[in-house]
Design a protein around this motif. Structure first.
Motif, PDB file in Angstrom:
ATOM      1  N   ILE A  72       0.448   4.944  -0.251  1.00  0.00           N
ATOM      2  CA  ILE A  72      -0.665   4.101  -0.699  1.00  0.00           C
ATOM      3  C   ILE A  72      -0.892   4.290  -2.200  1.00  0.00           C
ATOM      4  CG2 ILE A  72      -3.140   3.657  -0.466  1.00  0.00           C
ATOM      5  CD1 ILE A  72      -1.469   2.715   1.942  1.00  0.00           C
ATOM      6  N   GLU A  73      -0.820   5.518  -2.678  1.00  0.00           N
ATOM      7  CA  GLU A  73      -1.029   5.797  -4.110  1.00  0.00           C
ATOM      8  C   GLU A  73       0.057   5.144  -4.955  1.00  0.00           C
ATOM      9  OE1 GLU A  73      -0.917   8.356  -1.761  1.00  0.00           O
ATOM     10  OE2 GLU A  73      -3.101   8.360  -1.567  1.00  0.00           O
ATOM     11  N   GLN A  74       1.294   5.214  -4.478  1.00  0.00           N
ATOM     12  CA  GLN A  74       2.395   4.573  -5.199  1.00  0.00           C
ATOM     13  C   GLN A  74       2.232   3.060  -5.202  1.00  0.00           C
ATOM     14  OE1 GLN A  74       5.554   6.337  -2.878  1.00  0.00           O
ATOM     15  NE2 GLN A  74       6.204   7.632  -4.604  1.00  0.00           N
ATOM     16  N   ALA A  75       1.788   2.511  -4.079  1.00  0.00           N
ATOM     17  CA  ALA A  75       1.583   1.060  -3.998  1.00  0.00           C
ATOM     18  C   ALA A  75       0.506   0.617  -4.980  1.00  0.00           C
ATOM     19  CB  ALA A  75       1.201   0.657  -2.573  1.00  0.00           C
ATOM     20  N   LYS A  76      -0.559   1.386  -5.095  1.00  0.00           N
ATOM     21  CA  LYS A  76      -1.613   1.055  -6.063  1.00  0.00           C
ATOM     22  C   LYS A  76      -1.074   1.103  -7.483  1.00  0.00           C
ATOM     23  CE  LYS A  76      -5.488   2.658  -3.255  1.00  0.00           C
ATOM     24  NZ  LYS A  76      -6.538   3.679  -3.101  1.00  0.00           N
ATOM     25  N   ALA A  77      -0.251   2.099  -7.778  1.00  0.00           N
ATOM     26  CA  ALA A  77       0.349   2.214  -9.108  1.00  0.00           C
ATOM     27  C   ALA A  77       1.297   1.036  -9.371  1.00  0.00           C
ATOM     28  CB  ALA A  77       1.096   3.540  -9.243  1.00  0.00           C
ATOM     29  N   ILE A  78       2.039   0.620  -8.364  1.00  0.00           N
ATOM     30  CA  ILE A  78       2.946  -0.520  -8.509  1.00  0.00           C
ATOM     31  C   ILE A  78       2.159  -1.790  -8.808  1.00  0.00           C
ATOM     32  CG2 ILE A  78       4.504  -2.051  -7.225  1.00  0.00           C
ATOM     33  CD1 ILE A  78       5.557   0.527  -5.831  1.00  0.00           C
ATOM     34  N   ILE A  79       1.078  -2.006  -8.076  1.00  0.00           N
ATOM     35  CA  ILE A  79       0.251  -3.189  -8.309  1.00  0.00           C
ATOM     36  C   ILE A  79      -0.336  -3.154  -9.711  1.00  0.00           C
ATOM     37  CG2 ILE A  79      -1.878  -4.362  -7.613  1.00  0.00           C
ATOM     38  CD1 ILE A  79      -1.079  -3.522  -4.687  1.00  0.00           C
ATOM     39  N   ASP A  80      -0.830  -1.998 -10.125  1.00  0.00           N
ATOM     40  CA  ASP A  80      -1.350  -1.862 -11.495  1.00  0.00           C
ATOM     41  C   ASP A  80      -0.269  -2.183 -12.521  1.00  0.00           C
ATOM     42  OD1 ASP A  80      -3.858  -1.151 -10.568  1.00  0.00           O
ATOM     43  OD2 ASP A  80      -3.557   1.007 -10.906  1.00  0.00           O
ATOM     44  N   TYR A  81       0.936  -1.696 -12.267  1.00  0.00           N
ATOM     45  CA  TYR A  81       2.032  -1.960 -13.197  1.00  0.00           C
ATOM     46  C   TYR A  81       2.332  -3.458 -13.271  1.00  0.00           C
ATOM     47  CZ  TYR A  81       6.423  -2.014 -15.608  1.00  0.00           C
ATOM     48  OH  TYR A  81       7.413  -2.302 -16.517  1.00  0.00           O
ATOM     49  N   LEU A  82       2.413  -4.120 -12.122  1.00  0.00           N
ATOM     50  CA  LEU A  82       2.698  -5.555 -12.110  1.00  0.00           C
ATOM     51  C   LEU A  82       1.594  -6.358 -12.791  1.00  0.00           C
ATOM     52  CD1 LEU A  82       4.290  -5.963  -8.589  1.00  0.00           C
ATOM     53  CD2 LEU A  82       5.375  -6.482 -10.772  1.00  0.00           C
ATOM     54  N   VAL A  83       0.367  -5.941 -12.595  1.00  0.00           N
ATOM     55  CA  VAL A  83      -0.744  -6.625 -13.270  1.00  0.00           C
ATOM     56  C   VAL A  83      -0.603  -6.486 -14.783  1.00  0.00           C
ATOM     57  CG1 VAL A  83      -3.240  -6.523 -13.695  1.00  0.00           C
ATOM     58  CG2 VAL A  83      -2.378  -6.544 -11.352  1.00  0.00           C
ATOM     59  N   THR A  84      -0.320  -5.275 -15.235  1.00  0.00           N
ATOM     60  CA  THR A  84      -0.209  -5.009 -16.669  1.00  0.00           C
ATOM     61  C   THR A  84       1.022  -5.657 -17.287  1.00  0.00           C
ATOM     62  OG1 THR A  84      -1.338  -2.900 -16.365  1.00  0.00           O
ATOM     63  CG2 THR A  84      -0.094  -3.174 -18.397  1.00  0.00           C
ATOM     64  N   SER A  85       2.162  -5.578 -16.597  1.00  0.00           N
ATOM     65  CA  SER A  85       3.417  -6.037 -17.196  1.00  0.00           C
ATOM     66  C   SER A  85       3.676  -7.532 -17.034  1.00  0.00           C
ATOM     67  CB  SER A  85       4.596  -5.266 -16.604  1.00  0.00           C
ATOM     68  OG  SER A  85       4.772  -5.605 -15.241  1.00  0.00           O
ATOM     69  N   LEU A  86       3.227  -8.134 -15.942  1.00  0.00           N
ATOM     70  CA  LEU A  86       3.544  -9.540 -15.682  1.00  0.00           C
ATOM     71  C   LEU A  86       2.310 -10.421 -15.579  1.00  0.00           C
ATOM     72  CD1 LEU A  86       5.686 -11.725 -14.969  1.00  0.00           C
ATOM     73  CD2 LEU A  86       5.389 -11.067 -12.575  1.00  0.00           C
ATOM     74  N   PHE A  87       1.384 -10.061 -14.719  1.00  0.00           N
ATOM     75  CA  PHE A  87       0.295 -10.976 -14.420  1.00  0.00           C
ATOM     76  C   PHE A  87      -0.677 -11.182 -15.580  1.00  0.00           C
ATOM     77  CE2 PHE A  87       1.376  -9.578  -9.952  1.00  0.00           C
ATOM     78  CZ  PHE A  87       2.105 -10.718  -9.678  1.00  0.00           C
ATOM     79  N   LYS A  88      -0.885 -10.180 -16.410  1.00  0.00           N
ATOM     80  CA  LYS A  88      -1.751 -10.359 -17.583  1.00  0.00           C
ATOM     81  C   LYS A  88      -1.108 -11.271 -18.621  1.00  0.00           C
ATOM     82  CE  LYS A  88      -4.778  -6.379 -17.617  1.00  0.00           C
ATOM     83  NZ  LYS A  88      -5.219  -5.186 -18.355  1.00  0.00           N
ATOM     84  N   HIS A  89       0.189 -11.426 -18.556  1.00  0.00           N
ATOM     85  CA  HIS A  89       0.938 -12.238 -19.520  1.00  0.00           C
ATOM     86  C   HIS A  89       1.558 -13.463 -18.837  1.00  0.00           C
ATOM     87  CE1 HIS A  89       0.475  -8.758 -22.107  1.00  0.00           C
ATOM     88  NE2 HIS A  89       0.970  -8.023 -21.129  1.00  0.00           N
TER      89      HIS A  89
END
Length: 129
Positions: free
Chosen positions: A92-109
């Protein structure tokens, strides 16, 4: 190595290929820093590709792509999920980190990536001079 794996042949003249190389390379190194196993690293790279393909190939809106990511990540942490068995490898912790990464790297841009894949651009003319 990533350039060869992604079959990027015009890296020196294509902004699109340079951005794709950066996207995947940054994701790969982030996953390595997270100490993902080889199988987890492969699953993470699949998720990066999945989200980017939804945008580039399927022309998904940001909202639709987020919904698809939610569906893909729904089985994370469960031991007997059959839908996306490859993602059971993440805690679950890794999944949260993955989602945060995708938000920062792709979805914000997202708008910039939409423009990269779908925006009409003039081709530059380069002379011998």
């Amino acid at each position: 190595k990533m350039e060869e794996f992604l079959n990027l042949t015009q890296l020196k003249t294509s902004l699109k290929e340079a951005i794709l190389l950066d996207y995947y390379t940054a994701g790969f190194w982030w996953a390595k820093e997270m100490n993902f196993s080889l199988i987890q690293l492969s699953g993470f790279m699949d998720l990066l590709n999945f989200a980017l393909e939804n945008l580039s190939g399927k022309h998904m809106t940001l909202g639709d792509n987020l919904k698809e990511l939610e569906r893909a990540m729904a089985g994370v942490g469960e031991t007997d999920s059959e839908e996306r068995g490859d993602l059971n490898l993440f805690s679950i912790e890794q999944a949260k980190a993955i989602i945060d990464y995708l938000v920062t790297s792709l979805f914000k841009h997202y708008k910039a990536y939409e423009y990269l894949f779908h925006g009409r651009r003039e081709e530059p003319v380069i002379s011998n001079e």
